[in-house]
Design an enzyme around this catalytic site. Structure first.
Site, PDB file in Angstrom:
ATOM      1  N   THR A   1       0.853  -1.201   0.000  1.00 27.21           N
ATOM      2  CA  THR A   1       0.000   0.000   0.000  1.00 27.21           C
ATOM      3  C   THR A   1       0.883   1.243   0.000  1.00 27.21           C
ATOM      4  OG1 THR A   1      -1.763  -1.137   1.183  1.00 27.21           O
ATOM      5  CG2 THR A   1      -1.777   1.272   1.278  1.00 27.21           C
TER       6      THR A   1
ATOM      7  N   GLY B   1       5.484  -8.037   2.051  1.00 26.37           N
ATOM      8  CA  GLY B   1       6.029  -9.190   2.764  1.00 26.37           C
ATOM      9  C   GLY B   1       4.999 -10.276   3.047  1.00 26.37           C
TER      10      GLY B   1
ATOM     11  N   THR C   1      13.191   4.995  10.878  1.00 28.54           N
ATOM     12  CA  THR C   1      14.123   3.930  11.255  1.00 28.54           C
ATOM     13  C   THR C   1      13.681   2.612  10.633  1.00 28.54           C
ATOM     14  OG1 THR C   1      14.562   5.043  13.332  1.00 28.54           O
ATOM     15  CG2 THR C   1      15.133   2.698  13.218  1.00 28.54           C
TER      16      THR C   1
ATOM     17  N   CYS D   1     -16.157  -4.338   1.730  1.00 28.87           N
ATOM     18  CA  CYS D   1     -17.052  -3.785   2.728  1.00 28.87           C
ATOM     19  C   CYS D   1     -16.618  -2.350   3.001  1.00 28.87           C
ATOM     20  CB  CYS D   1     -17.002  -4.586   4.016  1.00 28.87           C
ATOM     21  SG  CYS D   1     -17.415  -6.312   3.776  1.00 28.87           S
TER      22      CYS D   1
HETATM   23  C1  PLP Z   1      -2.105  -7.127  -0.498  1.00 29.37           C
HETATM   24  C2  PLP Z   1      -1.941  -6.254  -1.685  1.00 29.37           C
HETATM   25  C3  PLP Z   1      -1.611  -4.908  -1.543  1.00 29.37           C
HETATM   26  C4  PLP Z   1      -1.448  -4.253  -0.190  1.00 29.37           C
HETATM   27  O1  PLP Z   1      -0.279  -4.729   0.415  1.00 29.37           O
HETATM   28  P1  PLP Z   1       0.029  -4.393   1.976  1.00 29.37           P
HETATM   29  O2  PLP Z   1       1.425  -4.880   2.151  1.00 29.37           O
HETATM   30  O3  PLP Z   1      -0.979  -5.164   2.756  1.00 29.37           O
HETATM   31  O4  PLP Z   1      -0.094  -2.934   2.139  1.00 29.37           O
HETATM   32  C5  PLP Z   1      -1.456  -4.166  -2.691  1.00 29.37           C
HETATM   33  N1  PLP Z   1      -1.608  -4.713  -3.894  1.00 29.37           N
HETATM   34  C6  PLP Z   1      -1.924  -6.009  -4.068  1.00 29.37           C
HETATM   35  C7  PLP Z   1      -2.053  -6.558  -5.443  1.00 29.37           C
HETATM   36  C8  PLP Z   1      -2.098  -6.820  -2.968  1.00 29.37           C
HETATM   37  O5  PLP Z   1      -2.433  -8.094  -3.147  1.00 29.37           O
END
Ligand code: PLP
Length: 398
Positions: free
Chosen positions: A81, A210, A249, A335
């Protein structure tokens, strides 16, 4: 792999596109960096800082190796994100008042990409959302057409999180390059699942998470091409860590975990893909045999091995899930506050609201066993027939 256990896990987790279990080997690798080796990786004037910095740099190399990058092109973030926000808003804000105002993305992108692009309208940029074809793939001609107007940035995900559909990123990135636009791709669902070669693909920016690859939650990375150098305006003010792109950090334990997750994914990808494809086919065959009229959404040919997205005729996803409380799958609906809306991704593939509301995303992963798949088939078939699903204990005795 060992033989199938006779009894499925409880609950049966088939939602590996939402998140994955942190691999026990990853947890093991992280532990010392929480406790005895707790130095700040930026405090390089003493031995505790130096050892933490070395661990961070080892992990950076492991992340880079998985995606065909140079270690100095990897910036650690809190997840995909954040990476998507920094890539899209950072590129736009760095460009500032340049003539290229258009930013092109696709209707089936993750919400954080769609909203990052939409937010830039307030800064005078022109967001463009391209459609996809019924199988979920982008028509390259549609992209070429959109790029007739000088464009700053194109953002197209490599693998979709709902359908598992794989776009032809090398071809799409080449079209963007030819038009003089930067190219960003969200590889949260692709890294570690399919071979990714960012330098060969001529991508400028890419986002990694991750927890989608058996690593910890709250850590990710952004690939920022060095040659030619891609410039970004940072979103955070602070100490100027990570080449000034991401102050704060660095969380050394999480970074060590991400690195180990990448190393394992790279070492085991070939074997794991074959195993997941077998499980996925077993799941599809079982469901299709039991449920006439079952439909798969998205291309089966251009798709990661672990994902199924299926519409059940005559039963809503909510009803099915209520009848199988031991099964973790996703309805794919968003949702937003109080309202439940049908998935915009499935709508973009041409599904009606009714069909979308009868759809489940079922994702096998590293810790899924054949017994898990067999339980899911039996439970969903019973639920679709209107019967309560068999309990896991019952099934294991049978
Ligand atoms: C899960 C996902 C995200 C968000 O990743 P986070 O590490 O949870 O912020 C963005 N893009 C895709 C395609 C995802 O599957």
């Amino acid at each position: 792999m060992t033989d199938a256990p006779s009894r499925p896990n409880r609950p049966v987790y088939l939602d590996n596109q939402a998140t994955t279990r942190c691999d026990p080997r990853v947890v093991e690798a992280m532990l010392p960096w929480f406790s005895e080796h707790y130095g700040n990786p930026h405090s390089v004037e003493h031995v505790m800082g130096v050892e933490a910095e070395a661990a961070v740099e080892d992990a950076r190399a492991q992340v880079a190796a998985l995606v065909g990058a140079n270690p100095n092109e990897i910036v650690f973030t809190s997840g995909a994100t954040e990476s998507n926000n920094v890539a899209i808003k950072g590129a736009a804000r760095f460009a500032g008042h340049a003539e290229r105002r258009r930013i092109v993305t696709v209707a089936t992108e993750h919400k954080c990409v769609l909203e990052s692009v939409a937010d830039l309208a307030a800064d005078g940029f022109e967001p463009v959302f391209l459609p996809v074809q019924p199988e979920g793939l982008i028509d390259p001609e549609v992209l070429r057409e959109a790029l007739q107007v000088p464009t700053l940035l194109v953002s197209i995900m490599t693998v979709n999180n709902e359908t598992g559909v794989i776009q032809d990123i090398p071809a799409l990135a080449a079209i963007a390059k030819q038009a003089g636009a930067l190219f960003h791709t969200d590889i949260a669902q692709a890294a570690g699942k399919i071979p990714v070669d960012l330098s060969g693909w001529k991508v400028d920016l890419a986002s990694i998470s991750g927890h989608k690859i058996y690593g910890p939650k709250g850590i990710g990375a952004l690939y920022v091409r060095r040659r030619p150098r891609v410039r970004l305006a940072p979103l955070f003010s602070g100490g100027g860590q990570e080449r000034g792109i991401r102050s704060g950090t660095l969380p050394a334990p999480l970074i060590v975990g991400l690195g180990e997750a990448c190393r394992l994914a790279q070492a085991e990808m070939d074997e794991e893909s074959k195993r997941l494809a077998t499980l996925r086919d077993r799941l599809l065959r079982g469901l299709a045999d039991a449920i006439p009229g079952l439909r798969v959404n998205g291309s089966m040919a251009a798709r990661i091995p672990g994902n199924l997205n299926v519409t059940f005729p005559g039963a809503t996803a909510a009803e099915l899930m209520e009848r199988v409380p031991d099964l973790c799958v996703s309805t794919g609906s968003a949702c937003s506050s109080a309202a439940i809306e049908p998935s915009y991704v499935l709508r973009a593939l041409g599904l009606t609201d009714d069909a979308a509301s009868c759809t489940l995303r079922i994702g096998a992963g590293r810790f899924t066993s054949p017994a898990d798949v067999d339980y899911a088939v039996a439970a969903l078939a019973a639920a679709h027939a209107g019967a309560p699903a068999p309990g896991i204990e019952q099934l294991a005795k049978a």
